[in-house]
Design an enzyme around this catalytic site. Structure first.
Site, PDB file in Angstrom:
ATOM      1  N   LYS A  52       1.099  -1.212   0.033  1.00 36.86           N
ATOM      2  CA  LYS A  52       0.377  -0.082   0.118  1.00 36.86           C
ATOM      3  C   LYS A  52       0.708   0.816   0.188  1.00 36.86           C
ATOM      4  O   LYS A  52       0.865   1.955  -0.498  1.00 36.86           O
ATOM      5  CB  LYS A  52      -1.173   0.300   0.929  1.00 36.86           C
ATOM      6  CG  LYS A  52      -1.878  -0.874   0.835  1.00 36.86           C
ATOM      7  CD  LYS A  52      -2.835  -1.416   2.156  1.00 36.86           C
ATOM      8  CE  LYS A  52      -3.977  -2.764   1.862  1.00 36.86           C
ATOM      9  NZ  LYS A  52      -4.458  -2.540   2.800  1.00 36.86           N
ATOM     10  N   GLN A  96      -4.875  -1.657   9.046  1.00 34.13           N
ATOM     11  CA  GLN A  96      -4.738  -3.281   8.522  1.00 34.13           C
ATOM     12  C   GLN A  96      -5.400  -3.749   9.417  1.00 34.13           C
ATOM     13  O   GLN A  96      -5.336  -4.002  10.527  1.00 34.13           O
ATOM     14  CB  GLN A  96      -3.332  -3.766   8.331  1.00 34.13           C
ATOM     15  CG  GLN A  96      -3.364  -4.681   7.052  1.00 34.13           C
ATOM     16  CD  GLN A  96      -3.689  -4.497   6.348  1.00 34.13           C
ATOM     17  OE1 GLN A  96      -3.213  -3.452   5.372  1.00 34.13           O
ATOM     18  NE2 GLN A  96      -4.642  -5.600   5.970  1.00 34.13           N
ATOM     19  N   ASP A 119     -11.333   2.643   2.658  1.00 32.35           N
ATOM     20  CA  ASP A 119     -11.702   0.806   2.406  1.00 32.35           C
ATOM     21  C   ASP A 119     -12.850   0.766   2.853  1.00 32.35           C
ATOM     22  O   ASP A 119     -13.504  -0.899   2.523  1.00 32.35           O
ATOM     23  CB  ASP A 119     -10.904   0.161   4.207  1.00 32.35           C
ATOM     24  CG  ASP A 119      -9.712  -0.672   4.163  1.00 32.35           C
ATOM     25  OD1 ASP A 119      -8.922  -1.215   2.866  1.00 32.35           O
ATOM     26  OD2 ASP A 119      -9.438  -0.794   5.119  1.00 32.35           O
TER      27      ASP A 119
END
Ligand code: NAD
Length: 280
Positions: A52, A96, A119
């Site tokens: 990422k 995460q 997200d």
């Protein structure tokens, strides 16, 4: 023989488009940072976080990495998210997953401002997607829509069977296919006659989370097959939820693993970050 849907190539096209967009936003004075938080040292999570950060660098946006120890408390994590919610230059916040067991994932997801929820996991983002309002889309399902569209697969009016009903893949996938005017069936662990049901699909999206589970008996001749699964087999080789060698001769198009859905998730995360910078 099926056409191979090349996620590596399509994700690269998307990242290159985003790179150009970031440069033109910069010229207008619009910039932003993605904050990535990892708690603990799960090796798979570390790889995802590194990828990422690299993708941010590639498209030209800043990233801020927070690598917190395994024993970080829920309170400490929520406090950091609050601080990042308040920081103007931070346009996206990503935690995460999975988190260590002592931290409630739902609480953490809900602490992220929906304006920075790149997200797309916040209930407000999910609600907006459900009723077709603007908001961040869940990255893996949004990536699959891009794979289909950019491979010229018609979705409208097609019967799509999605196997899996998780909050991060199955459910949002079904909603996005509905939004594209497919007729959608969701199959899950309590579904009866799974092979017969799947055999009716024009587009079969497999997110069952079981290595090489779906074989030829699940696939209609000429169907498009999207394999969301990522596993390591007994030889430490990457594989999906689909028996590729068995299904490929029957399907009209299929995603490989690796190089199918996987690279799309990060490309769509970058797309959400750019959307956040653009709309701020
Ligand atoms: P999950 O384990 O949360 O969900 C699996 C789903 O499959 C469940 O909803 C369950 O009802 C259904 N299921 C299980 N057994 C079944 C059976 N016998 N018959 C019918 N349905 C059954 O998994 P997930 O988080 O949705 O992920 C699915 C797969 O996708 C995993 O392999 C995961 O590693 C992968 N994944 C890939 C990406 C990517 O970027 N490519 C992103 C997320 C997840």
């Amino acid at each position: 023989m099926a056409k191979l849907i090349d996620g590596k190539k399509i994700s690269q096209e998307i990242k290159d488009e985003l790179k150009e967009k970031v440069a033109s936003l910069k010229a207008e004075g619009k910039t932003g940072t993605l904050a990535v938080i990892q708690v603990g040292e799960d090796p798979a999570s570390s790889v995802y976080v590194r990828n990422k950060k690299n993708a941010c660098a590639y498209i030209g946006i800043e990233s801020l990495a927070y690598e917190l120890p395994e024993n970080t408390t829920e309170e400490e994590l929520l406090k950091l998210i609050d601080e990042l919610n308040e920081k103007d230059e931070v346009k996206g916040i990503l935690v995460q997953l999975p988190l260590p067991a002592h931290i409630c994932e739902d609480k953490v997801i809900q602490a992220i401002s929906p304006k920075k929820d790149v997200d797309g996991f916040h209930p407000q983002s999910v609600g907006a997607m459900t009723i077709g309002e603007k908001g961040f889309l869940s990255c893996t399902p949004a990536g699959i829509i891009q794979l289909l569209k950019r491979s010229n697969v018609d979705i409208e009016g097609k019967h799509c069977v999605v196997i899996g009903r998780s909050n991060i893949v199955g459910k949002p996938m079904a909603l996005l296919m509905l939004r594209e005017n497919a007729t959608v069936t969701i199959a899950h662990s309590r579904t009866k006659n799974l092979p017969e049901l799947c055999k009716q699909a024009d587009i079969l999206i497999v997110a069952i989370g079981k290595p090489r589970f779906i074989g030829a008996e699940y696939v209609k001749e000429g169907a498009v097959v999207i394999d969301v699964g990522i596993h390591r087999d007994e030889n430490n080789k990457l594989c999906g939820d689909v028996k590729f060698e068995e299904v490929e001769p029957i399907a009209s198009a299929i995603t490989p693993v690796p190089g199918g859905v996987g690279p799309m998730t990060i490309a769509m995360l970058m797309s959400n970050c750019v959307q956040s910078i653009e709309e701020d």
